[in-house]
Write an enzyme that holds these catalytic residues in place. Structure first.
Site, PDB file in Angstrom:
ATOM      1  N   GLU A 221       0.879  -1.178   0.000  1.00  0.00           N
ATOM      2  CA  GLU A 221       0.000   0.000   0.000  1.00  0.00           C
ATOM      3  C   GLU A 221       0.907   1.216   0.000  1.00  0.00           C
ATOM      4  O   GLU A 221       1.493   1.559   1.028  1.00  0.00           O
ATOM      5  CB  GLU A 221      -0.896  -0.010   1.248  1.00  0.00           C
ATOM      6  CG  GLU A 221      -1.894  -1.145   1.304  1.00  0.00           C
ATOM      7  CD  GLU A 221      -3.024  -1.001   0.288  1.00  0.00           C
ATOM      8  OE1 GLU A 221      -3.157   0.080  -0.319  1.00  0.00           O
ATOM      9  OE2 GLU A 221      -3.749  -1.982   0.079  1.00  0.00           O
ATOM     10  N   CYS A 255      -2.189   9.460   2.453  1.00  0.00           N
ATOM     11  CA  CYS A 255      -1.686   8.998   1.145  1.00  0.00           C
ATOM     12  C   CYS A 255      -2.707   9.248   0.048  1.00  0.00           C
ATOM     13  O   CYS A 255      -2.344   9.364  -1.110  1.00  0.00           O
ATOM     14  CB  CYS A 255      -1.282   7.536   1.210  1.00  0.00           C
ATOM     15  SG  CYS A 255      -2.617   6.448   1.646  1.00  0.00           S
TER      16      CYS A 255
HETATM   17  N1  NAI Z   1      -1.491   3.286   0.413  1.00  0.00           N
HETATM   18  C1  NAI Z   1      -1.671   3.440   1.704  1.00  0.00           C
HETATM   19  O1  NAI Z   1      -2.540   2.812   2.309  1.00  0.00           O
HETATM   20  C2  NAI Z   1      -0.815   4.373   2.481  1.00  0.00           C
HETATM   21  C3  NAI Z   1       0.415   4.813   2.005  1.00  0.00           C
HETATM   22  N2  NAI Z   1       1.193   5.631   2.760  1.00  0.00           N
HETATM   23  C4  NAI Z   1       2.449   6.116   2.215  1.00  0.00           C
HETATM   24  O2  NAI Z   1       3.459   5.989   3.216  1.00  0.00           O
HETATM   25  C5  NAI Z   1       4.408   7.034   3.124  1.00  0.00           C
HETATM   26  C6  NAI Z   1       4.606   7.727   4.456  1.00  0.00           C
HETATM   27  O3  NAI Z   1       4.649   6.839   5.505  1.00  0.00           O
HETATM   28  P1  NAI Z   1       6.008   6.533   6.304  1.00  0.00           P
HETATM   29  O4  NAI Z   1       5.640   6.032   7.672  1.00  0.00           O
HETATM   30  O5  NAI Z   1       6.930   7.705   6.220  1.00  0.00           O
HETATM   31  O6  NAI Z   1       6.592   5.361   5.442  1.00  0.00           O
HETATM   32  P2  NAI Z   1       7.932   4.564   5.626  1.00  0.00           P
HETATM   33  O7  NAI Z   1       8.031   3.754   4.405  1.00  0.00           O
HETATM   34  O8  NAI Z   1       9.076   5.429   6.007  1.00  0.00           O
HETATM   35  O9  NAI Z   1       7.660   3.647   6.925  1.00  0.00           O
HETATM   36  C7  NAI Z   1       6.662   2.684   6.979  1.00  0.00           C
HETATM   37  C8  NAI Z   1       7.157   1.484   7.770  1.00  0.00           C
HETATM   38  O10 NAI Z   1       8.359   0.949   7.205  1.00  0.00           O
HETATM   39  C9  NAI Z   1       9.370   0.790   8.203  1.00  0.00           C
HETATM   40  N3  NAI Z   1      10.670   1.108   7.606  1.00  0.00           N
HETATM   41  C10 NAI Z   1      11.162   2.355   7.354  1.00  0.00           C
HETATM   42  N4  NAI Z   1      12.379   2.261   6.774  1.00  0.00           N
HETATM   43  C11 NAI Z   1      12.656   0.948   6.646  1.00  0.00           C
HETATM   44  C12 NAI Z   1      13.777   0.218   6.118  1.00  0.00           C
HETATM   45  N5  NAI Z   1      14.838   0.834   5.589  1.00  0.00           N
HETATM   46  N6  NAI Z   1      13.722  -1.136   6.159  1.00  0.00           N
HETATM   47  C13 NAI Z   1      12.650  -1.754   6.679  1.00  0.00           C
HETATM   48  N7  NAI Z   1      11.573  -1.114   7.206  1.00  0.00           N
HETATM   49  C14 NAI Z   1      11.574   0.213   7.190  1.00  0.00           C
HETATM   50  C15 NAI Z   1       8.990   1.753   9.287  1.00  0.00           C
HETATM   51  O11 NAI Z   1       9.503   1.303  10.530  1.00  0.00           O
HETATM   52  C16 NAI Z   1       7.469   1.780   9.228  1.00  0.00           C
HETATM   53  O12 NAI Z   1       6.911   0.746  10.024  1.00  0.00           O
HETATM   54  C17 NAI Z   1       3.847   7.986   2.070  1.00  0.00           C
HETATM   55  O13 NAI Z   1       4.502   7.774   0.834  1.00  0.00           O
HETATM   56  C18 NAI Z   1       2.391   7.579   1.958  1.00  0.00           C
HETATM   57  O14 NAI Z   1       1.819   7.894   0.723  1.00  0.00           O
HETATM   58  C19 NAI Z   1       0.810   6.011   4.002  1.00  0.00           C
HETATM   59  C20 NAI Z   1      -0.393   5.595   4.513  1.00  0.00           C
HETATM   60  C21 NAI Z   1      -1.310   4.798   3.795  1.00  0.00           C
HETATM   61  C1  LIG Z   2     -26.989  11.763  10.084  1.00  0.00           C
HETATM   62  C2  LIG Z   2     -28.183  10.948   9.721  1.00  0.00           C
HETATM   63  C3  LIG Z   2     -28.365  10.398   8.474  1.00  0.00           C
HETATM   64  C4  LIG Z   2     -27.362  10.499   7.417  1.00  0.00           C
HETATM   65  C5  LIG Z   2     -26.128   9.963   7.506  1.00  0.00           C
HETATM   66  C6  LIG Z   2     -25.104  10.043   6.492  1.00  0.00           C
HETATM   67  C7  LIG Z   2     -25.415  10.581   5.136  1.00  0.00           C
HETATM   68  C8  LIG Z   2     -23.872   9.584   6.783  1.00  0.00           C
HETATM   69  C9  LIG Z   2     -22.737   9.539   5.917  1.00  0.00           C
HETATM   70  C10 LIG Z   2     -21.537   9.163   6.441  1.00  0.00           C
HETATM   71  C11 LIG Z   2     -20.311   9.088   5.708  1.00  0.00           C
HETATM   72  C12 LIG Z   2     -20.305   9.319   4.253  1.00  0.00           C
HETATM   73  C13 LIG Z   2     -19.185   8.803   6.402  1.00  0.00           C
HETATM   74  C14 LIG Z   2     -17.900   8.737   5.834  1.00  0.00           C
HETATM   75  C15 LIG Z   2     -16.858   8.335   6.559  1.00  0.00           C
HETATM   76  C16 LIG Z   2     -15.561   8.319   6.010  1.00  0.00           C
HETATM   77  C17 LIG Z   2     -14.473   7.882   6.667  1.00  0.00           C
HETATM   78  C18 LIG Z   2     -14.535   7.347   8.028  1.00  0.00           C
HETATM   79  C19 LIG Z   2     -13.210   7.939   5.974  1.00  0.00           C
HETATM   80  C20 LIG Z   2     -12.083   7.364   6.423  1.00  0.00           C
HETATM   81  C21 LIG Z   2     -10.893   7.525   5.691  1.00  0.00           C
HETATM   82  C22 LIG Z   2      -9.711   6.973   6.048  1.00  0.00           C
HETATM   83  C23 LIG Z   2      -9.552   6.134   7.228  1.00  0.00           C
HETATM   84  C24 LIG Z   2      -8.591   7.267   5.222  1.00  0.00           C
HETATM   85  C25 LIG Z   2      -7.392   6.730   5.388  1.00  0.00           C
HETATM   86  C26 LIG Z   2      -6.331   7.154   4.575  1.00  0.00           C
HETATM   87  C27 LIG Z   2      -5.058   6.733   4.677  1.00  0.00           C
HETATM   88  C28 LIG Z   2      -4.590   5.624   5.519  1.00  0.00           C
HETATM   89  C29 LIG Z   2      -4.049   7.416   3.878  1.00  0.00           C
HETATM   90  O1  LIG Z   2      -4.437   8.014   2.866  1.00  0.00           O
HETATM   91  O2  LIG Z   2      -2.864   7.494   4.237  1.00  0.00           O
HETATM   92  C30 LIG Z   2     -29.590   9.599   8.130  1.00  0.00           C
HETATM   93  C31 LIG Z   2     -29.201   8.130   8.019  1.00  0.00           C
HETATM   94  C32 LIG Z   2     -30.127  10.086   6.793  1.00  0.00           C
HETATM   95  C33 LIG Z   2     -30.680   9.761   9.159  1.00  0.00           C
HETATM   96  C34 LIG Z   2     -30.187   9.736  10.546  1.00  0.00           C
HETATM   97  C35 LIG Z   2     -29.205  10.829  10.807  1.00  0.00           C
END
Ligand code: NAI
Ligand SMILES: CC1=C(/C=C/C(C)=C/C=C/C(C)=C/C=C/C=C(C)/C=C/C=C(C)/C=C/C=C(\C)C(=O)O)C(C)(C)CCC1
Length: 490
Positions: A221, A255
């Site tokens: 990821e 990310c």
């Molecule tokens: N696609 C997805 O779900 C997500 C992707 N990311 C990406 O992660 C990056 C940022 O997160 P970071 O924590 O900085 O990533 P990172 O790659 O530096 O670290 C992530 C993990 O890798 C380990 N790690 C770091 N260097 C290492 C090495 N040389 N050898 C072995 N393990 C090592 C770390 O201890 C950590 O647990 C961004 O590029 C972001 O886009 C972040 C969150 C979600």
């Molecule tokens: C309020 C009442 C109603 C309506 C409810 C509605 C329309 C609720 C909609 C809820 C939604 C769309 C919730 C969305 C949640 C999104 C979340 C939790 C997103 C999470 C994203 C994450 C974890 C992203 C991670 C990204 C990572 C790791 C990365 O990029 O590095 C009704 C039902 C109409 C009536 C009652 C009241």
């Protein structure tokens, strides 16, 4: 805000022991029981729910996170994912009948959904609960034993997880390895049944090379620059609010954050004005005085992001303020950005939004296609044809119209990249599938040899003719010359 967890790395010897003990745990057969898996899934849910306050405090220390961001994006959604898996695991784990095929009907072919075995999850700092615990819910639902290696950068959240896992989880099913490069390197010397790694591309190459040595399968990821394409026929106020929110939340360390915006040149000013209005609404006393903005995880990331901003040749519309002492960078919009700009050189992973004017949607698509496939691709438009044009002519991990980031929480959608933004998926049933081995199974009746006895030597042309005549496949009609032409051209 204080958090009471000290980060203590796991010794390298203990990593060997954890590996051996989880293998024993898997062999014990405990995880074959769906009831047992459900108990562990529920325990993960309670691990979070009972300790919401402590998690929010730990997020605040590690990432300067406002409690609302932690609750909405990570804690509530991960607890929700536990509930989904708890409710659906029986259905997911059921042995599935193969599609009907007359030749194989009598063999009763089925696919057994079986656990892969013992699986590590190596997770990053930015969403240190969702990326750490989230995929584990599916791994345990699928019957695997799990070792979690949370990020050393989000030391307080990781420390809290390490403290709580032994209190809530059966050590036969789940363990935690704490540490950084040395500990992860040690972990990767051991053979695993599937490795999940979330993080940057540079480290992903190291992880992949190590996994290749033990032939451990791997899900990656990763990240990248997720573009936003703006159609002047969008709901501009909503677009600006959502894009600014998506860039500012978690200080841009997401990310799937909108990394940069492609906007038609003659619409740039209007778009930037809408962002200004959203900014004034979100931070009425100014960003520096707002308590609703997260901070940057480390001094290293702070200076990397500031360095990119310092070098930009675009025009700062708002923001630009930084405070090194608390690793704070204000949400910043930079307009008039060119392809060669520092802000377009790498994934920003910070609260800076470059706006790059382009001639039209074709130029936007051309630019996106010159770059690595992004993790997410965002389009803001009220025009179905515009949205289809962008989605149909590009590739990305996800294709989202008129919102950002929230697809990470959407029940039933896979979370994953393509090409350099990653391979494989997790979230909900997709986590279950990623950690499941599809074990083909059938039971051949003896009587079938009355029909299939021709497969045995000594081979004769009579036997061959019988098999070809009865089992050979009749293809549909050959494509016509005009069909062949169409396919060759398109
Ligand atoms: N696609 C997805 O779900 C997500 C992707 N990311 C990406 O992660 C990056 C940022 O997160 P970071 O924590 O900085 O990533 P990172 O790659 O530096 O670290 C992530 C993990 O890798 C380990 N790690 C770091 N260097 C290492 C090495 N040389 N050898 C072995 N393990 C090592 C770390 O201890 C950590 O647990 C961004 O590029 C972001 O886009 C972040 C969150 C979600
Ligand atoms: C309020 C009442 C109603 C309506 C409810 C509605 C329309 C609720 C909609 C809820 C939604 C769309 C919730 C969305 C949640 C999104 C979340 C939790 C997103 C999470 C994203 C994450 C974890 C992203 C991670 C990204 C990572 C790791 C990365 O990029 O590095 C009704 C039902 C109409 C009536 C009652 C009241």
């Amino acid at each position: 805000m204080s958090a009471d967890n000290k980060f203590a790395s796991t010794s390298l010897e203990e990593i060997d022991q954890i590996h051996a003990s989880l293998r024993q745990g898997f062999k014990s057969g405990k995880l074959k029981s769906i009831a047992y898996r459900k108990v562990q899934i529920l325990q993960l849910g309670y691990l979070l729910q009972d300790n919401v306050r402590r998690f929010k405090d730990a997020f605040a220390v590690d990432l300067g996170r406002p409690a609302l961001e932690s609750a909405f994006l990570e804690l509530d959604s991960t607890i929700g994912d536990c509930k989904v898996a708890y409710d659906r695991v029986e259905k997911w784990a059921k042995t599935e009948k193969a599609p009907f095929n007359l030749n194989f009907f009598a063999f009763g072919p089925v696919v057994r959904n079986e656990p892969k075995g013992v699986v590590p999850n190596i997770s990053p700092f930015n969403y240190p609960v969702w990326t750490a615990i989230g995929p584990i819910i599916g791994a345990i639902a699928a019957g695997n034993c799990v070792v979690l290696k949370p990020s050393e950068l989000s030391a307080n959240v990781s420390g809290l997880i390490a403290e709580l896992v032994p209190k809530y989880m059966d050590p036969d099913a789940m363990r935690v390895v704490m540490g950084g490069i040395a500990e992860t390197t040690k972990l990767l010397e051991l053979p695993w049944d599937h490795i999940l790694y979330t993080g940057g591309g540079r480290v992903a190459r190291i992880i992949s090379a190590a996994a290749a040595k033990t032939l451990s399968p791997i899900t990656l990821e990763l990240g990248g620059k997720s573009p936003v394409v703006i159609d002047p026929k969008c709901d501009l106020t909503t677009a600006a609010r959502r894009i600014l929110w998506g860039k500012a939340v978690n200080a841009g360390q997401t990310c799937i954050a909108p990394d940069y915006v492609l906007v038609p040149r003659d619409f740039e000013e209007k778009f930037v004005d809408a962002l200004k209005a959203a900014h004034a609404e979100f931070y009425p006393k100014g960003a520096l005085n707002s308590s609703d903005i997260s901070t940057i995880i480390s001094a290293g990331h702070f200076s990397r992001i500031k360095g990119l901003l310092d070098k930009t040749e675009g025009e700062i519309v708002f923001g630009g303020e930084t405070d090194e002492s608390r690793k704070f960078i204000a949400p910043t919009v930079v307009k008039g950005v060119k392809e060669t700009d520092s802000l377009m050189s790498e994934e920003l992973f910070g609260p800076i939004l470059p706006v790059m004017p382009v001639e039209n949607v074709d130029a936007a698509i051309e630019y996106i296609n010159k770059k690595d496939h992004p993790l997410s691709l965002y389009v803001f438009s009220q025009d179905a044809a515009f949205k289809s044009k962008v989605f149909d002519n590009t590739q990305s991990g996800s294709a989202i119209a008129n919102d950002v980031i929230i697809h990470g929480g959407a029940d039933g959608l896979p979370f994953g990249g393509t090409g350099p933004s990653g391979s494989g998926y997790h979230h909900g049933k997709y986590s279950f599938d990623e950690f499941t081995h599809l074990r083909a199974s059938l039971d051949s009746p003896s009587w079938i040899d009355k029909i299939l006895g021709s497969r045995y030597p000594p081979y004769t042309s009579k036997k061959e003719n019988f098999l070809t005549k009865n089992l050979g496949v009749r293809l549909p009609a050959r494509p016509s010359p005009s069909q062949l032409n169409v396919h060759a051209k398109s």
